[in-house]
Scaffold this active site. Structure first.
Site, PDB file in Angstrom:
ATOM      1  N   LYS A   1       0.841  -1.193   0.000  1.00 55.73           N
ATOM      2  CA  LYS A   1       0.000   0.000   0.000  1.00 55.73           C
ATOM      3  C   LYS A   1       0.878   1.245   0.000  1.00 55.73           C
ATOM      4  CE  LYS A   1      -1.650   2.786   3.160  1.00 55.73           C
ATOM      5  NZ  LYS A   1      -1.690   4.037   2.407  1.00 55.73           N
TER       6      LYS A   1
ATOM      7  N   GLY B   1       6.788   5.167   8.327  1.00 57.54           N
ATOM      8  CA  GLY B   1       6.010   6.403   8.380  1.00 57.54           C
ATOM      9  C   GLY B   1       6.305   7.127   9.673  1.00 57.54           C
ATOM     10  N   SER B   2       5.375   7.950  10.089  1.00 60.29           N
ATOM     11  CA  SER B   2       5.627   8.770  11.270  1.00 60.29           C
ATOM     12  C   SER B   2       5.447   7.951  12.554  1.00 60.29           C
ATOM     13  CB  SER B   2       4.665   9.955  11.272  1.00 60.29           C
ATOM     14  OG  SER B   2       3.351   9.467  11.374  1.00 60.29           O
ATOM     15  N   THR B   3       6.007   8.462  13.630  1.00 60.94           N
ATOM     16  CA  THR B   3       5.891   7.776  14.922  1.00 60.94           C
ATOM     17  C   THR B   3       4.429   7.731  15.377  1.00 60.94           C
ATOM     18  OG1 THR B   3       8.151   8.299  15.530  1.00 60.94           O
ATOM     19  CG2 THR B   3       6.637   7.891  17.350  1.00 60.94           C
TER      20      THR B   3
ATOM     21  N   THR C   1       1.691   7.609  13.550  1.00 64.15           N
ATOM     22  CA  THR C   1       0.963   6.568  12.809  1.00 64.15           C
ATOM     23  C   THR C   1       1.477   5.187  13.207  1.00 64.15           C
ATOM     24  OG1 THR C   1       0.785   8.134  10.985  1.00 64.15           O
ATOM     25  CG2 THR C   1       0.172   5.876  10.512  1.00 64.15           C
ATOM     26  N   GLY C   2       2.765   5.071  13.445  1.00 63.84           N
ATOM     27  CA  GLY C   2       3.332   3.785  13.862  1.00 63.84           C
ATOM     28  C   GLY C   2       2.676   3.263  15.133  1.00 63.84           C
TER      29      GLY C   2
ATOM     30  N   GLU D   1       9.384   1.372  11.037  1.00 67.88           N
ATOM     31  CA  GLU D   1      10.470   2.335  10.787  1.00 67.88           C
ATOM     32  C   GLU D   1       9.843   3.713  10.868  1.00 67.88           C
ATOM     33  OE1 GLU D   1      13.461   1.592  10.688  1.00 67.88           O
ATOM     34  OE2 GLU D   1      13.635  -0.468   9.952  1.00 67.88           O
TER      35      GLU D   1
ATOM     36  N   CYS E   1      13.936  10.451   6.693  1.00 67.58           N
ATOM     37  CA  CYS E   1      13.873  10.081   8.113  1.00 67.58           C
ATOM     38  C   CYS E   1      15.221  10.285   8.770  1.00 67.58           C
ATOM     39  CB  CYS E   1      13.377   8.644   8.266  1.00 67.58           C
ATOM     40  SG  CYS E   1      14.371   7.450   7.366  1.00 67.58           S
TER      41      CYS E   1
ATOM     42  N   GLU F   1      10.619  16.904  14.664  1.00 71.26           N
ATOM     43  CA  GLU F   1      11.089  16.526  13.331  1.00 71.26           C
ATOM     44  C   GLU F   1      10.384  17.422  12.318  1.00 71.26           C
ATOM     45  OE1 GLU F   1       9.449  12.823  11.740  1.00 71.26           O
ATOM     46  OE2 GLU F   1      11.367  12.438  10.761  1.00 71.26           O
TER      47      GLU F   1
HETATM   48  P1  NAD Z   1       2.535   8.720   7.685  1.00 72.25           P
HETATM   49  O1  NAD Z   1       2.723   8.042   8.990  1.00 72.25           O
HETATM   50  O2  NAD Z   1       1.577   9.840   7.592  1.00 72.25           O
HETATM   51  O3  NAD Z   1       2.081   7.679   6.554  1.00 72.25           O
HETATM   52  C1  NAD Z   1       2.816   6.523   6.247  1.00 72.25           C
HETATM   53  C2  NAD Z   1       1.887   5.515   5.600  1.00 72.25           C
HETATM   54  O4  NAD Z   1       0.921   5.090   6.555  1.00 72.25           O
HETATM   55  C3  NAD Z   1       1.092   6.037   4.400  1.00 72.25           C
HETATM   56  O5  NAD Z   1       0.992   4.993   3.451  1.00 72.25           O
HETATM   57  C4  NAD Z   1      -0.262   6.339   5.027  1.00 72.25           C
HETATM   58  O6  NAD Z   1      -1.314   6.275   4.074  1.00 72.25           O
HETATM   59  C5  NAD Z   1      -0.393   5.211   6.025  1.00 72.25           C
HETATM   60  N1  NAD Z   1      -1.301   5.463   7.143  1.00 72.25           N
HETATM   61  C6  NAD Z   1      -1.739   6.656   7.617  1.00 72.25           C
HETATM   62  N2  NAD Z   1      -2.545   6.462   8.683  1.00 72.25           N
HETATM   63  C7  NAD Z   1      -2.590   5.123   8.893  1.00 72.25           C
HETATM   64  C8  NAD Z   1      -3.234   4.303   9.874  1.00 72.25           C
HETATM   65  N3  NAD Z   1      -3.978   4.814  10.849  1.00 72.25           N
HETATM   66  N4  NAD Z   1      -3.046   2.971   9.804  1.00 72.25           N
HETATM   67  C9  NAD Z   1      -2.266   2.429   8.838  1.00 72.25           C
HETATM   68  N5  NAD Z   1      -1.646   3.148   7.887  1.00 72.25           N
HETATM   69  C10 NAD Z   1      -1.802   4.490   7.911  1.00 72.25           C
HETATM   70  O7  NAD Z   1       4.018   9.147   7.253  1.00 72.25           O
HETATM   71  P2  NAD Z   1       4.434  10.020   6.015  1.00 72.25           P
HETATM   72  O8  NAD Z   1       4.002  11.417   6.333  1.00 72.25           O
HETATM   73  O9  NAD Z   1       3.998   9.364   4.751  1.00 72.25           O
HETATM   74  O10 NAD Z   1       6.030   9.919   6.082  1.00 72.25           O
HETATM   75  C11 NAD Z   1       6.802  10.787   6.850  1.00 72.25           C
HETATM   76  C12 NAD Z   1       7.249  10.126   8.142  1.00 72.25           C
HETATM   77  O11 NAD Z   1       7.858   8.882   7.856  1.00 72.25           O
HETATM   78  C13 NAD Z   1       8.307  10.922   8.873  1.00 72.25           C
HETATM   79  O12 NAD Z   1       8.035  10.930  10.256  1.00 72.25           O
HETATM   80  C14 NAD Z   1       9.593  10.150   8.600  1.00 72.25           C
HETATM   81  O13 NAD Z   1      10.614  10.348   9.542  1.00 72.25           O
HETATM   82  C15 NAD Z   1       9.086   8.767   8.562  1.00 72.25           C
HETATM   83  N6  NAD Z   1      10.004   7.903   7.818  1.00 72.25           N
HETATM   84  C16 NAD Z   1      10.713   6.964   8.497  1.00 72.25           C
HETATM   85  C17 NAD Z   1      11.635   6.171   7.817  1.00 72.25           C
HETATM   86  C18 NAD Z   1      12.443   5.127   8.542  1.00 72.25           C
HETATM   87  O14 NAD Z   1      12.971   4.247   7.883  1.00 72.25           O
HETATM   88  N7  NAD Z   1      12.563   5.175   9.847  1.00 72.25           N
HETATM   89  C19 NAD Z   1      11.802   6.335   6.450  1.00 72.25           C
HETATM   90  C20 NAD Z   1      11.054   7.297   5.790  1.00 72.25           C
HETATM   91  C21 NAD Z   1      10.146   8.068   6.483  1.00 72.25           C
END
Ligand code: NAD
Length: 476
Positions: free
Chosen positions: A173, A224-226, A228-229, A246, A280, A377
């Protein structure tokens, strides 16, 4: 294969193209023009994709690793055949300069090829004739990869390659902001992988939670973001899905008094501002020893002024726009907050009106350690330069963060730099280098930067369940 990179974007479910009754618009962040519409999946179609994956699982895990390695290499070769089209599409949907997009595609191809070379031999824990103990690494089942918008292709491949190699079947996705390259990758996979092995689905904000709640999915590999993680982890608890997370970072870079400022500046400039700061592991706080601070700050500003910002498809552009409107608004609000808190900017700090989500490079001059521009961040081209006077103090400040993704230390005396690096709380610490990753190198965050790792043998094992076979002679 004749692929249309301009208009025909379909999901891949069970090896076939899939449309949806609803669609999502995809916007080019440099022009704000809608460049494509993609399917907004219905929940019944997600069920179909999960069922297709489950049906493919038996044959795929039994086909043998050699065959899976060969098919992953073939996928890499096919991506290489279309590398230029993928790079242009990536620039149009993500905003990054064409050279950076080409590098992301090239790195993805390299990663596919290198990861396909990994093996999954069992570990023999005891080998006595009367009692042999073997630790096997068996696939988990249906894995869902959820990717962000900053490196849509690279971070998808980080998940696809080890997951499929280990014998899992998948759903990918992409972010709704950058689905185009992932959907095209799905098209390529249709020709190479058995139906159901890799399904690529696109959808709006409801799709992520549907996936993390889905009882037919066994593991979530998430970047993704912390915030959302944490939501992913909570939701995945329903059927105790395995998770690899991650997440975000606020990486410190520490410039020691013996660093060669002129040599370090270009490295740290790009560590902070490549991909418009949307990495990130971008250097997000640069601590410079007070004896060097003024010289370092002047050289950083001079370097920044030489860099060209613009539409990533234009010749010579080195930094593109912020990828999407909500992130653009977040970074603008952060800058406005810093301004009203009295932060002094050596460069930038304001965002002119205009077409595209462009933010000029902003370099803050020794802001308060607790200010948002340091503690959060930014995920944009905003960099605080911070002054320090001794090592104990800078180590404490570097570690005073909920994040622990990566860090870098810069200095000519390697032992002194190592002594600082040894005290940093982060998943990766670089000495005189930065953002230095490899397919054989486990990458993951400490603290709230994540759970588990990607890459390397440890990353591959995250796509396996350990299974111990204890074999004894028949009782007599
Ligand atoms: P995000 O958390 O907004 O979204 C990431 C993904 O999760 C997207 O596909 C989004 O559609 C999906 N998503 C959103 N809400 C969700 C939910 N409730 N349940 C499941 N999936 C959901 O992050 P972003 O804004 O796309 O990316 C930026 C963030 O990602 C930054 O914080 C960055 O530091 C982090 N990041 C981390 C790494 C790493 O390897 N540690 C790498 C790249 C980016």
């Amino acid at each position: 294969m004749n692929m249309d990179f301009a208009s025909d974007f379909t999901m891949t479910i069970n090896g076939r193209a899939a449309w949806a009754t609803e669609t999502l618009a995809v916007v080019n962040p440099a022009t704000e023009a809608v460049i494509a519409h993609v399917p907004d999946i219905a929940s019944v179609q997600l069920d179909e994709a999960v069922t297709a994956a489950r049906q493919a699982f038996g044959d795929w895990k039994d086909v043998g690793i050699a065959k899976r390695q060969a098919l992953l290499r073939a996928l890499g070769d096919r991506l290489a055949d279309h590398a230029d089209e993928f790079a242009l599409l990536l620039t149009r949907e993500q905003g990054k300069p064409l050279a950076d997009a080409a590098m992301e595609i090239g790195t993805g191809i390299y990663w596919l090829q290198e990861m396909a070379g990994q093996a999954l031999e069992p570990d023999i824990l005891s080998d006595a004739p009367e009692r042999r103990v073997e630790l096997r690494h068996v696939p988990i089942g249906v894995v869902a990869a959820i990717a962000p918008w900053n490196f849509p292709v690279g971070l998808a491949i980080w998940k696809i390659a080890p997951s499929l190699l280990a014998g899992n079947v998948m759903l990918l996705k992409p972010s709704p902001f950058t689905p185009l390259t992932s959907l095209k990758l799905g098209e390529l996979a249709r020709e190479i992988l058995p139906p159901g092995v890799l399904n690529v689905v696109s959808g709006s904000d409801r799709l992520g939670p549907w996936i993390t709640e889905h009882p037919g999915i066994d593991k979530i590999a998430f970047t993704g973001s912390t915030a959302t993680g944490k939501a992913v982890m909570r939701s995945a608890a329903g059927n105790l899905k395995r998770v690899t997370l991650e997440l975000g970072g606020n990486d410190p870079a520490i410039v020691l008094p013996d660093a060669d400022v002129e040599a370090v500046i270009p490295r740290l400039f790009w560590a902070a501002f490549a991909n418009a700061g949307q990495i990130c592991i971008a250097s997000k706080r640069i601590y410079v020893h007070e004896s060097l601070y003024d010289r370092f700050a002047t050289a950083m500003v001079d370097y920044a002024k030489s860099v060209k910002i613009g539409d990533g498809t234009e010749q010579g552009v080195q930094i593109g726009p912020i990828q999407n409107r909500p992130q653009f608004d977040r970074v603008r609000a952060l800058l406005a907050d810093a301004r009203s808190a009295g932060t002094r900017f050596l460069l930038g700090g304001d965002v002119p009106e205009g077409q595209g989500y462009f933010i000029p490079i902003a370099i803050a001059d020794n802001p308060d350690e607790k200010s948002r521009v340091v503690a959060e961040e930014a995920f944009g081209p905003v960099l605080p330069l911070l002054k320090f006077s001794n090592v104990d103090e800078v180590v404490a400040r570097a570690n005073d963060s909920p994040y622990g993704l990566a860090a870098s230390v810069w200095g000519t005396n390697l032992d002194a730099a190592q002594a600082v690096a040894d005290r940093i709380e982060a998943g990766t610490v670089w000495i005189n280098t930065v953002q230095d990753l490899g397919p054989g190198q486990p990458f993951g965050g400490h603290k709230q930067s994540g759970l588990g790792v990607e890459n390397g043998r440890e990353g591959l094992l995250e796509y396996c369940n350990p299974q111990v076979i204890v074999r004894c002679a028949a009782p007599t």
